[in-house]
Enzyme design. Structure first.
Site, PDB file in Angstrom:
ATOM      1  N   ASP A   1       0.900  -1.081   0.041  1.00 11.16           N
ATOM      2  CA  ASP A   1      -0.075   0.031  -0.176  1.00 11.16           C
ATOM      3  C   ASP A   1       0.944   1.305   0.026  1.00 11.16           C
ATOM      4  OD1 ASP A   1      -3.460   0.303   0.631  1.00 11.16           O
ATOM      5  OD2 ASP A   1      -2.056   2.174   0.805  1.00 11.16           O
TER       6      ASP A   1
ATOM      7  N   THR B   1     -10.579   2.148  -8.284  1.00  7.82           N
ATOM      8  CA  THR B   1     -11.316   2.648  -9.716  1.00  7.82           C
ATOM      9  C   THR B   1     -12.324   3.435  -9.531  1.00  7.82           C
ATOM     10  OG1 THR B   1     -12.436   0.700 -10.070  1.00  7.82           O
ATOM     11  CG2 THR B   1     -10.155   0.598 -11.154  1.00  7.82           C
TER      12      THR B   1
ATOM     13  N   GLU C   1     -13.678  -9.664  -8.605  1.00  8.17           N
ATOM     14  CA  GLU C   1     -14.124  -9.925  -7.260  1.00  8.17           C
ATOM     15  C   GLU C   1     -15.653  -9.861  -7.058  1.00  8.17           C
ATOM     16  OE1 GLU C   1     -15.501  -7.618  -5.323  1.00  8.17           O
ATOM     17  OE2 GLU C   1     -14.757  -5.820  -6.144  1.00  8.17           O
ATOM     18  N   PHE C   2     -16.242 -10.563  -6.204  1.00  3.93           N
ATOM     19  CA  PHE C   2     -17.801 -10.558  -6.022  1.00  3.93           C
ATOM     20  C   PHE C   2     -17.950 -10.656  -4.553  1.00  3.93           C
ATOM     21  CE2 PHE C   2     -17.078 -13.099 -10.014  1.00  3.93           C
ATOM     22  CZ  PHE C   2     -17.836 -12.200 -10.991  1.00  3.93           C
ATOM     23  N   LEU C   3     -17.148  -9.718  -3.850  1.00  2.00           N
ATOM     24  CA  LEU C   3     -17.261  -9.502  -2.524  1.00  2.00           C
ATOM     25  C   LEU C   3     -18.219  -8.544  -2.129  1.00  2.00           C
ATOM     26  CD1 LEU C   3     -13.456  -9.708  -1.916  1.00  2.00           C
ATOM     27  CD2 LEU C   3     -14.927 -11.573  -2.263  1.00  2.00           C
ATOM     28  N   ARG C   4     -19.073  -8.916  -1.243  1.00  4.86           N
ATOM     29  CA  ARG C   4     -19.901  -7.833  -0.475  1.00  4.86           C
ATOM     30  C   ARG C   4     -19.293  -7.544   0.715  1.00  4.86           C
ATOM     31  NH1 ARG C   4     -24.790 -11.769   0.866  1.00  4.86           N
ATOM     32  NH2 ARG C   4     -22.933 -13.190   0.848  1.00  4.86           N
TER      33      ARG C   4
ATOM     34  N   PHE D   1     -31.737 -10.155  -2.739  1.00  6.46           N
ATOM     35  CA  PHE D   1     -31.683  -9.377  -3.349  1.00  6.46           C
ATOM     36  C   PHE D   1     -33.040  -8.610  -3.750  1.00  6.46           C
ATOM     37  CE2 PHE D   1     -28.259  -6.342  -4.733  1.00  6.46           C
ATOM     38  CZ  PHE D   1     -27.379  -6.778  -3.983  1.00  6.46           C
TER      39      PHE D   1
ATOM     40  N   CYS E   1     -20.066  -0.054  -5.122  1.00  8.97           N
ATOM     41  CA  CYS E   1     -19.829  -0.782  -6.396  1.00  8.97           C
ATOM     42  C   CYS E   1     -20.922  -0.551  -7.118  1.00  8.97           C
ATOM     43  CB  CYS E   1     -19.520  -2.134  -6.143  1.00  8.97           C
ATOM     44  SG  CYS E   1     -18.199  -2.623  -5.585  1.00  8.97           S
TER      45      CYS E   1
ATOM     46  N   LYS F   1     -25.297   0.254   4.175  1.00 12.14           N
ATOM     47  CA  LYS F   1     -26.109  -1.058   4.704  1.00 12.14           C
ATOM     48  C   LYS F   1     -25.506  -1.377   5.778  1.00 12.14           C
ATOM     49  CE  LYS F   1     -23.023  -4.425   2.792  1.00 12.14           C
ATOM     50  NZ  LYS F   1     -22.843  -5.513   1.787  1.00 12.14           N
TER      51      LYS F   1
HETATM   52  C1  UDX Z   1     -21.948  -5.232  -4.249  1.00  9.83           C
HETATM   53  C2  UDX Z   1     -22.261  -6.932  -4.922  1.00  9.83           C
HETATM   54  O1  UDX Z   1     -23.094  -7.618  -4.098  1.00  9.83           O
HETATM   55  C3  UDX Z   1     -20.696  -7.317  -4.804  1.00  9.83           C
HETATM   56  O2  UDX Z   1     -20.823  -8.760  -5.600  1.00  9.83           O
HETATM   57  C4  UDX Z   1     -19.786  -6.580  -5.565  1.00  9.83           C
HETATM   58  O3  UDX Z   1     -18.660  -7.254  -5.735  1.00  9.83           O
HETATM   59  C5  UDX Z   1     -19.677  -5.199  -4.842  1.00  9.83           C
HETATM   60  O4  UDX Z   1     -20.845  -4.597  -5.141  1.00  9.83           O
HETATM   61  P1  UDX Z   1     -21.736  -4.379  -1.702  1.00  9.83           P
HETATM   62  O5  UDX Z   1     -21.705  -3.110  -2.308  1.00  9.83           O
HETATM   63  O6  UDX Z   1     -21.066  -4.796  -0.536  1.00  9.83           O
HETATM   64  O7  UDX Z   1     -21.582  -5.663  -2.861  1.00  9.83           O
HETATM   65  O8  UDX Z   1     -23.358  -4.179  -1.186  1.00  9.83           O
HETATM   66  P2  UDX Z   1     -24.570  -5.344  -1.532  1.00  9.83           P
HETATM   67  O9  UDX Z   1     -24.777  -6.131  -0.090  1.00  9.83           O
HETATM   68  O10 UDX Z   1     -24.712  -5.953  -2.695  1.00  9.83           O
HETATM   69  O11 UDX Z   1     -25.648  -4.156  -1.507  1.00  9.83           O
HETATM   70  C6  UDX Z   1     -25.787  -3.186  -2.407  1.00  9.83           C
HETATM   71  C7  UDX Z   1     -26.792  -2.001  -1.888  1.00  9.83           C
HETATM   72  O12 UDX Z   1     -28.210  -2.532  -2.479  1.00  9.83           O
HETATM   73  C8  UDX Z   1     -26.815  -1.721  -0.520  1.00  9.83           C
HETATM   74  O13 UDX Z   1     -27.165  -0.237  -0.572  1.00  9.83           O
HETATM   75  C9  UDX Z   1     -28.083  -2.289  -0.257  1.00  9.83           C
HETATM   76  O14 UDX Z   1     -28.540  -1.798   0.927  1.00  9.83           O
HETATM   77  C10 UDX Z   1     -28.906  -2.468  -1.133  1.00  9.83           C
HETATM   78  N1  UDX Z   1     -29.832  -3.709  -1.004  1.00  9.83           N
HETATM   79  C11 UDX Z   1     -29.211  -5.052  -1.180  1.00  9.83           C
HETATM   80  C12 UDX Z   1     -31.250  -3.503  -1.109  1.00  9.83           C
HETATM   81  O15 UDX Z   1     -31.734  -2.410  -0.913  1.00  9.83           O
HETATM   82  N2  UDX Z   1     -31.980  -4.602  -0.997  1.00  9.83           N
HETATM   83  C13 UDX Z   1     -31.778  -5.797  -0.923  1.00  9.83           C
HETATM   84  O16 UDX Z   1     -32.430  -6.748  -0.998  1.00  9.83           O
HETATM   85  C14 UDX Z   1     -30.322  -6.083  -1.249  1.00  9.83           C
END
Ligand code: UDX
Length: 439
Positions: free
Chosen positions: A33, A89, A149-152, A247, A258, A319
């Site tokens: 870093d 990015t 990546e697909f990391l929440r 979702f 993201c 979230k």
């Molecule tokens: C997301 C993707 O899920 C992940 O695969 C990607 O790599 C990065 O972006 P993240 O940003 O951590 O992950 O959040 P996520 O849990 O997906 O939620 C995204 C947004 O959608 C949040 O604002 C969340 O509150 C909202 N959300 C999610 C809803 O409003 N309702 C849902 O049912 C799910």
């Protein structure tokens, strides 16, 4: 055991999770870093990001001698077989992804990469970036691959170690297979493709998720107009295996680091090749509208004007389970309320109350936030909010309306306490009439 020497450049939530998890799979990982203070903290095992299990994996990796932290990319790549780029990015001018950080790392390391190594983009980058980085590198002996990546956030470690799939794309089949082999122990379905297709998978998946949420938010609005209940509707939809239950929760709009960035970038990419992606544009517009709709609910709850109205705010992070405020719809709604003249007192279990926020007074607990409020609005679904003492909330508030933008609270519990519940996609629930006493 199959062990590789890996460099990870960037120790944000994606980079640090990638580094710590790859070390836990047995690989030898060096994370770099540019932030000297952060590197010092990480060497001591101190992790600033709220990510369950991450601090433990970092400590384990350091103790086992499989995980090290260095200052600057140049110090990490000298004997690496695979180099992961996990630098930010961000959304640049006009919504396109800003690749300055990725490109600057390429310039820094291009003369230092050992022969035969693979450079892998993990950050979400526009389709065509692998090819562009290959040209910038200008090294016949170094391949470029994309491994999105697909990391929440909040479940990044869990997502890394139990992936739905691994996607690796490179115009060198051998390089793609070598990168995919790093994950062999996870036993996940693996898609190997050309670089552009792997880059496209990430955008296509995130835009689809955003579209699913905008659709659900629109269905919720229609439920309000037609007298249906969105929770029953989404449950009924979700049992269809082609749709799934995940979702489908309506809310104040989608946000985070993201989905907003990736939807804008995809729209840019489509525009650039003359493709009118109306479906995606509507998805983004519906999200802005959703925030405005939540503001309207609060305005109505305080009697029609927010000027001078005191509002208790529960949650500001994008979230629950994270301290991340980037592109937080909760924060956006709070800011819109403040812009209309509301006096906001907010509490979030993930945010230090001493942080300064313009137009928002952060306080130390939920009860302080709701004190003397004409209305309370829940914007982030922290589990702790469900268990609040609603009788105490009712006593502290000046008004009786609670706007629940996540349908997170128990309307009956609020009603029994003398509060009115205003959710999304459902009829309001009013305070229960006091039970008449005998005689
Ligand atoms: C997301 C993707 O899920 C992940 O695969 C990607 O790599 C990065 O972006 P993240 O940003 O951590 O992950 O959040 P996520 O849990 O997906 O939620 C995204 C947004 O959608 C949040 O604002 C969340 O509150 C909202 N959300 C999610 C809803 O409003 N309702 C849902 O049912 C799910």
């Amino acid at each position: 055991m199959f062990v590789r020497r890996i460099a990870v450049v960037g120790t944000g939530y994606v980079g640090l999770t990638t580094g710590a998890c790859l070390a836990s799979l047995g690989h030898r990982v060096v994370c770099a870093d540019v932030d000297r203070a952060k590197v010092t903290r990480l060497r001591a095992g101190r992790v600033d990001i709220l990510e369950p299990g991450l601090a433990e994996l970092v400590a384990e990796g350091i103790a086992a001698g499989r995980l090290r932290f260095v200052l600057g990319a140049a110090a990490a790549v000298a004997d690496a077989e695979v180099v992961f780029l996990c630098v930010p990015t961000p959304m640049g001018a006009g919504g396109a992804a800003d690749l300055a950080a990725v490109e600057s790392v390429i310039h820094e390391v291009r003369g230092l990469l050992p022969e035969g190594c693979v450079v892998v983009t993990k950050s979400t980058v526009p389709v065509g970036t692998a090819a562009r980085l290959g040209a910038l590198l200008d090294r016949d002996d170094v391949a470029v691959a994309s491994n999105p990546e697909f990391l929440r956030e909040g479940s990044a470690v869990q997502d890394f170690l139990n992936p739905d799939r691994i996607v690796v794309g490179s115009d060198s089949q051998d390089a793609a297979e070598r990168v995919a082999a790093l994950y062999a122990r996870l036993g996940a379905p693996t898609v190997i493709s050309d670089a552009a297709s792997a880059e496209m998978v990430k955008y296509a998946a995130n835009c689809f998720l955003a579209m699913k949420l905008s659709y659900v938010n629109a269905v919720a609005e229609l439920c309000e107009l037609l007298g249906a209940n969105v929770a029953d509707v989404t449950e009924g939809m979700g049992y269809d295996r082609r749709i799934g239950q995940a979702f489908l929760a309506p809310g104040p709009g989608w946000g985070g680091s993201c989905l907003p960035k990736d939807t804008s970038a995809m729209l840019q990419v489509a525009d650039a090749v003359g493709f009118d992606f109306g479906l995606l544009r509507a998805t983004i517009d519906a999200n802005a509208r959703q925030r405005a709709r939540m503001v309207a609910k609060v305005r109505e709850a305080v009697g029609g004007s927010l000027v001078g109205a005191r509002v208790g705010v529960l949650g500001v992070t994008f979230k629950a389970g994270t301290n991340d405020l980037r592109d937080s719809p909760a924060l956006a709604v709070a800011e819109l309320l403040a812009a209309e003249g509301a006096e906001l007192h907010a509490y979030d279990p993930g945010v230090d109350p001493t942080v300064e926020m313009s137009g928002i007074n952060l306080v130390e607990d939920a009860y302080q936030a709701v004190r003397d409020a004409a209305a309370t609005v829940l914007l982030t679904e922290w589990p702790v909010f469900r268990g609040l003492d609603w009788a105490r909330v009712a006593e502290l508030m000046a008004g009786d309306a609670v706007v629940d933008t996540r349908n997170h609270l128990d309307p009956e519990a609020l009603s029994r306490a003398g509060l009115s519940w205003h959710g999304v996609g459902a009829a309001p629930v009013h305070p229960a009439a006091p039970v008449p006493t005998a005689g």
